[in-house]
Design a protein around this motif. Structure first.
Motif, PDB file in Angstrom:
ATOM      1  N   LYS A 267       0.827  -1.207   0.000  1.00 14.96           N
ATOM      2  CA  LYS A 267       0.000   0.000   0.000  1.00 14.96           C
ATOM      3  C   LYS A 267       0.861   1.256   0.000  1.00 14.96           C
ATOM      4  O   LYS A 267       0.542   2.242  -0.678  1.00 14.96           O
ATOM      5  CB  LYS A 267      -0.928  -0.008   1.208  1.00 14.96           C
ATOM      6  CG  LYS A 267      -1.962  -1.120   1.176  1.00 14.96           C
ATOM      7  CD  LYS A 267      -2.854  -1.104   2.402  1.00 14.96           C
ATOM      8  CE  LYS A 267      -3.872  -2.243   2.342  1.00 14.96           C
ATOM      9  NZ  LYS A 267      -4.741  -2.292   3.535  1.00 14.96           N
ATOM     10  N   SER A 271       0.953   3.730  -3.156  1.00 19.71           N
ATOM     11  CA  SER A 271       0.497   5.092  -2.897  1.00 19.71           C
ATOM     12  C   SER A 271       1.584   6.117  -3.199  1.00 19.71           C
ATOM     13  O   SER A 271       1.278   7.237  -3.639  1.00 19.71           O
ATOM     14  CB  SER A 271       0.029   5.235  -1.443  1.00 19.71           C
ATOM     15  OG  SER A 271       1.064   4.919  -0.531  1.00 19.71           O
ATOM     16  N   THR A 326      -1.571   2.571  10.411  1.00 23.66           N
ATOM     17  CA  THR A 326      -2.972   2.288  10.088  1.00 23.66           C
ATOM     18  C   THR A 326      -3.115   2.073   8.589  1.00 23.66           C
ATOM     19  O   THR A 326      -2.345   2.625   7.791  1.00 23.66           O
ATOM     20  CB  THR A 326      -3.873   3.446  10.534  1.00 23.66           C
ATOM     21  OG1 THR A 326      -3.435   4.662   9.905  1.00 23.66           O
ATOM     22  CG2 THR A 326      -3.807   3.631  12.039  1.00 23.66           C
ATOM     23  N   GLU A 327      -4.093   1.279   8.195  1.00 20.78           N
ATOM     24  CA  GLU A 327      -4.253   0.939   6.777  1.00 20.78           C
ATOM     25  C   GLU A 327      -4.573   2.176   5.935  1.00 20.78           C
ATOM     26  O   GLU A 327      -3.991   2.384   4.878  1.00 20.78           O
ATOM     27  CB  GLU A 327      -5.341  -0.126   6.615  1.00 20.78           C
ATOM     28  CG  GLU A 327      -5.001  -1.455   7.284  1.00 20.78           C
ATOM     29  CD  GLU A 327      -3.656  -1.996   6.833  1.00 20.78           C
ATOM     30  OE1 GLU A 327      -3.435  -2.101   5.613  1.00 20.78           O
ATOM     31  OE2 GLU A 327      -2.816  -2.290   7.699  1.00 20.78           O
ATOM     32  N   LYS A 328      -5.499   2.988   6.400  1.00 17.70           N
ATOM     33  CA  LYS A 328      -5.824   4.223   5.670  1.00 17.70           C
ATOM     34  C   LYS A 328      -4.657   5.203   5.747  1.00 17.70           C
ATOM     35  O   LYS A 328      -4.350   5.920   4.782  1.00 17.70           O
ATOM     36  CB  LYS A 328      -7.091   4.868   6.248  1.00 17.70           C
ATOM     37  CG  LYS A 328      -7.575   6.078   5.457  1.00 17.70           C
ATOM     38  CD  LYS A 328      -8.813   6.692   6.106  1.00 17.70           C
ATOM     39  CE  LYS A 328      -9.995   5.745   6.059  1.00 17.70           C
ATOM     40  NZ  LYS A 328     -11.230   6.383   6.589  1.00 17.70           N
ATOM     41  N   TRP A 331      -1.967   4.873   3.016  1.00 13.67           N
ATOM     42  CA  TRP A 331      -2.278   5.501   1.733  1.00 13.67           C
ATOM     43  C   TRP A 331      -1.978   6.995   1.771  1.00 13.67           C
ATOM     44  O   TRP A 331      -1.368   7.544   0.841  1.00 13.67           O
ATOM     45  CB  TRP A 331      -3.744   5.270   1.373  1.00 13.67           C
ATOM     46  CG  TRP A 331      -4.061   3.865   0.978  1.00 13.67           C
ATOM     47  CD1 TRP A 331      -4.652   2.899   1.746  1.00 13.67           C
ATOM     48  CD2 TRP A 331      -3.784   3.243  -0.286  1.00 13.67           C
ATOM     49  NE1 TRP A 331      -4.764   1.728   1.049  1.00 13.67           N
ATOM     50  CE2 TRP A 331      -4.250   1.899  -0.201  1.00 13.67           C
ATOM     51  CE3 TRP A 331      -3.199   3.677  -1.460  1.00 13.67           C
ATOM     52  CZ2 TRP A 331      -4.132   1.010  -1.258  1.00 13.67           C
ATOM     53  CZ3 TRP A 331      -3.078   2.779  -2.526  1.00 13.67           C
ATOM     54  CH2 TRP A 331      -3.549   1.476  -2.419  1.00 13.67           C
ATOM     55  N   VAL A 332      -2.401   7.652   2.829  1.00 17.65           N
ATOM     56  CA  VAL A 332      -2.150   9.097   2.969  1.00 17.65           C
ATOM     57  C   VAL A 332      -0.650   9.362   3.027  1.00 17.65           C
ATOM     58  O   VAL A 332      -0.125  10.266   2.353  1.00 17.65           O
ATOM     59  CB  VAL A 332      -2.848   9.646   4.229  1.00 17.65           C
ATOM     60  CG1 VAL A 332      -2.514  11.128   4.420  1.00 17.65           C
ATOM     61  CG2 VAL A 332      -4.350   9.436   4.138  1.00 17.65           C
ATOM     62  N   ASP A 370      -1.648   8.686  11.732  1.00 19.00           N
ATOM     63  CA  ASP A 370      -2.268   7.540  12.404  1.00 19.00           C
ATOM     64  C   ASP A 370      -3.257   7.998  13.480  1.00 19.00           C
ATOM     65  O   ASP A 370      -4.328   7.396  13.646  1.00 19.00           O
ATOM     66  CB  ASP A 370      -1.191   6.659  13.036  1.00 19.00           C
ATOM     67  CG  ASP A 370      -0.464   5.808  12.015  1.00 19.00           C
ATOM     68  OD1 ASP A 370      -1.033   5.563  10.940  1.00 19.00           O
ATOM     69  OD2 ASP A 370       0.678   5.390  12.295  1.00 19.00           O
ATOM     70  N   VAL A 373      -6.492   9.137  11.831  1.00 20.80           N
ATOM     71  CA  VAL A 373      -7.236   7.986  11.312  1.00 20.80           C
ATOM     72  C   VAL A 373      -7.928   7.235  12.452  1.00 20.80           C
ATOM     73  O   VAL A 373      -9.104   6.867  12.358  1.00 20.80           O
ATOM     74  CB  VAL A 373      -6.294   7.035  10.546  1.00 20.80           C
ATOM     75  CG1 VAL A 373      -7.018   5.729  10.204  1.00 20.80           C
ATOM     76  CG2 VAL A 373      -5.785   7.694   9.281  1.00 20.80           C
ATOM     77  N   HIS A 377     -11.980   6.810  13.213  1.00 24.47           N
ATOM     78  CA  HIS A 377     -12.573   5.482  13.366  1.00 24.47           C
ATOM     79  C   HIS A 377     -13.368   5.394  14.669  1.00 24.47           C
ATOM     80  O   HIS A 377     -14.475   4.832  14.697  1.00 24.47           O
ATOM     81  CB  HIS A 377     -11.468   4.423  13.359  1.00 24.47           C
ATOM     82  CG  HIS A 377     -11.972   3.018  13.456  1.00 24.47           C
ATOM     83  ND1 HIS A 377     -12.697   2.414  12.454  1.00 24.47           N
ATOM     84  CD2 HIS A 377     -11.878   2.105  14.458  1.00 24.47           C
ATOM     85  CE1 HIS A 377     -13.018   1.186  12.817  1.00 24.47           C
ATOM     86  NE2 HIS A 377     -12.535   0.960  14.031  1.00 24.47           N
TER      87      HIS A 377
END
Length: 385
Positions: A267, A271, A326-328, A331-332, A370, A373, A377
Motif C-alpha cells: 500500500k 500510494s 494504520t491501513e488508511k 495511503w495518505v 495515524d 485515522v 474510526h
C-alpha cells in the motif's frame, strides 16, 4: 549446521553470567540468534511463534537490496570506463565497481555495528537488529566518491542520534539511513552534489571523453527535461547517480520480494507511485506554455524513474518503524511522499532530489496521520453505537 550448533553450545557458558566473557554476552547473543531461531518459551498465556523474527525480517530486506547492490557495483565500473571512452567486459566493470563499493559497505557495517555493540554492552541489552538493513542502505544512497571517513561519521551519527538516543531499534521516529544521508548532504555538500557521481580515477594512456558530463538525470531535467537519459536507460539504471539508486528495475525486483514475503507494505509503495503521478500530471497541466523546457513539463512517469524515488519508495518509505501503521494512514502517508517528492524536485533547483526530504518529513507526520485515522474510526464507531 549441527557442527555450528555444537560449537556455539560449547563456547556459550563463557558468555553467561559468571563466565569470563559475560560482558560480551550481547555480542554473542546477537550472533547466536542470527544463526538460529531463539528457543524461548512462554511462561503463560497463548502465543503463536514462527521463524520470522526481527532478525530474519531484516535479513529479508537485505536480500531484497542485493539486486541494487550488484547492479550498483557494475554501474560504477560502467560509468567510469564510459567517461574515458573505454570498451571493457562486463566482468571488468563489475570488478572495478566492487573494489570501490565494498570498502564503503564494510566501513558502514563495521562502524555502525561497533556503536551498536558498545551501547548493548554498556546498557546490558541485546544488540539491535535494525542495523543489518541500515548498514547497507547508507552506502547505497551515497556517491561512490564519498571519503570513507565520512561514511563512518554518518554511521555514528545515524546510530547514536538517529536510534540510540531514542531507545534503540523500534523507538526511532525517522529512518536512520536517511538521517545519515541528510547529515552528509548538509554538513559536506561539496561531497554530495556536483560532479561526484562518477569515479574518475586516472586511467594510464586515456583521457576523459570530450564534453563528458557526469550529471545525473535530476540535474539535467532541471534545465531541460529533454536532456535526461532515455526512458530505457533510466529504467535499467545506465546513468550516473548514487550507488544503489539508479536502477528502477533492480528496485522493482526488491519490491516484489518484500511484498511477497509480507515484509514491505504494498500500500505504501503503490500510494507513493500514485502521489508522484498525480502531482506530476497536475504540474503538467499548470506548466507555463511559453517556457516549453520548464521542469513542470516533465512527463509524470519520468519522476518514477529519475533519481532515487524507486529506491526510497521500496526500501525507506516502507520502514515499519517510522512509517504510518494504520491501513488508511499508509495511503495518505505514501501519497504525500510522492507528491512532495515531485514538488521539491521541480521547485527547488538547489536540491533536485526530493525523495529523501519527502520521506523524512512524512516520518515526522506519520504519528499524526495515524492519530487522525484512529480518532475518525472511534467517532464512527461511537455514532453507530
Amino acid at each position: 549446521m549441527k557442527q555450528i550448533r555444537t560449537l556455539v553450545d560449547t563456547v556459550k557458558p563463557h558468555f553467561k553470567e559468571g563466565g569470563r566473557l559475560e560482558k560480551l554476552h550481547p555480542a554473542f547473543d546477537a550472533l547466536e540468534t542470527f544463526l538460529f531461531v531463539p528457543g524461548h518459551t512462554s511462561d503463560n498465556g497463548v502465543h503463536i511463534r514462527d521463524a520470522m523474527d526481527l532478525k530474519r525480517t531484516m535479513f529479508t530486506v537485505v536480500v531484497a537490496m542485493i539486486p541494487t547492490l550488484l547492479f550498483g557495483m557494475w554501474n560504477v565500473g560502467n560509468q567510469h570506463y564510459l567517461a574515458y571512452g573505454m570498451q571493457v567486459s562486463f566482468l571488468d566493470n563489475f570488478l572495478f565497481g566492487a573494489q570501490k563499493v565494498l570498502p564503503i559497505v564494510i566501513v558502514s557495517y563495521a562502524v555502525g555495528l561497533g556503536v551498536e555493540f558498545i551501547f548493548a554492552v554498556l546498557r546490558g541489552h541485546q544488540v539491535s537488529e535494525g542495523y543489518l538493513v541500515t548498514g547497507l542502505l547508507i552506502p547505497l544512497t551515497l556517491p561512490v566518491t564519498i571519503p570513507l571517513w565520512m561514511v563512518g561519521l554518518a554511521a555514528i551519527f545515524c546510530t547514536v542520534l538517529g536510534k540510540e538516543i531514542f531507545g534503540g531499534t523500534g523507538m526511532n521516529f525517522m529512518n536512520p539511513a536517511l538521517l545519515a544521508r541528510a547529515f552528509l548532504f548538509f554538513a559536506f555538500p561539496a561531497y554530495m552534489t556536483g560532479d561526484v557521481w562518477v569515479d574518475l580515477s586516472p586511467e594510464p594512456g586515456y583521457a576523459l571523453v570530450d564534453a563528458y558530463s557526469g550529471a545525473t538525470s535530476l540535474v539535467a531535467f532541471d534545465t531541460n527535461y529533454a536532456n535526461t537519459p532515455s526512458v530505457a536507460n533510466m529504467f535499467w539504471g545506465f546513468e550516473a547517480g548514487s550507488i544503489g539508486e539508479t536502477s528502477a528495475f533492480a528496485c522493482l525486483l526488491g519490491a516484489i520480494l518484500l511484498i511477497v514475503t509480507g515484509v514491505g507494505s504494498w500500500k505504501i509503495i503503490v500510494s507513493c507511485v500514485l502521489g508522484v503521478l498525480g502531482m506530476g500530471l497536475l504540474l503538467n497541466g499548470l506548466a507555463p506554455v511559453d517556457v516549453p523546457t520548464h521542469a513542470m513539463h516533465t512527463p509524470a512517469y519520468y519522476h518514477l524513474l529519475m533519481g532515487g524515488f524507486a529506491f526510497g519508495a521500496v526500501y525507506m518509505a516502507t520502514d515499519p518503524v517510522s512509517a504510518a501503521h494504520t491501513e488508511k494512514g499508509k495511503w495518505v502517508y505514501g501519497i504525500l511522499i510522492g507528491a512532495f517528492t515531485v514538488v521539491l524536485r521541480v521547485f527547488n533547483p538547489a536540491y533536485p532530489e526530493g525523495v529523501m526530504l519527502a520521506i523524512l518529513l512524512m516520518n515526522v507526520f506519520a504519528p499524526l496521520i495515524d492519530h487522525v485515522v484512529v480518532e475518525q474510526h472511534i467517532k464512527k464507531r461511537l455514532k453507530r453505537a
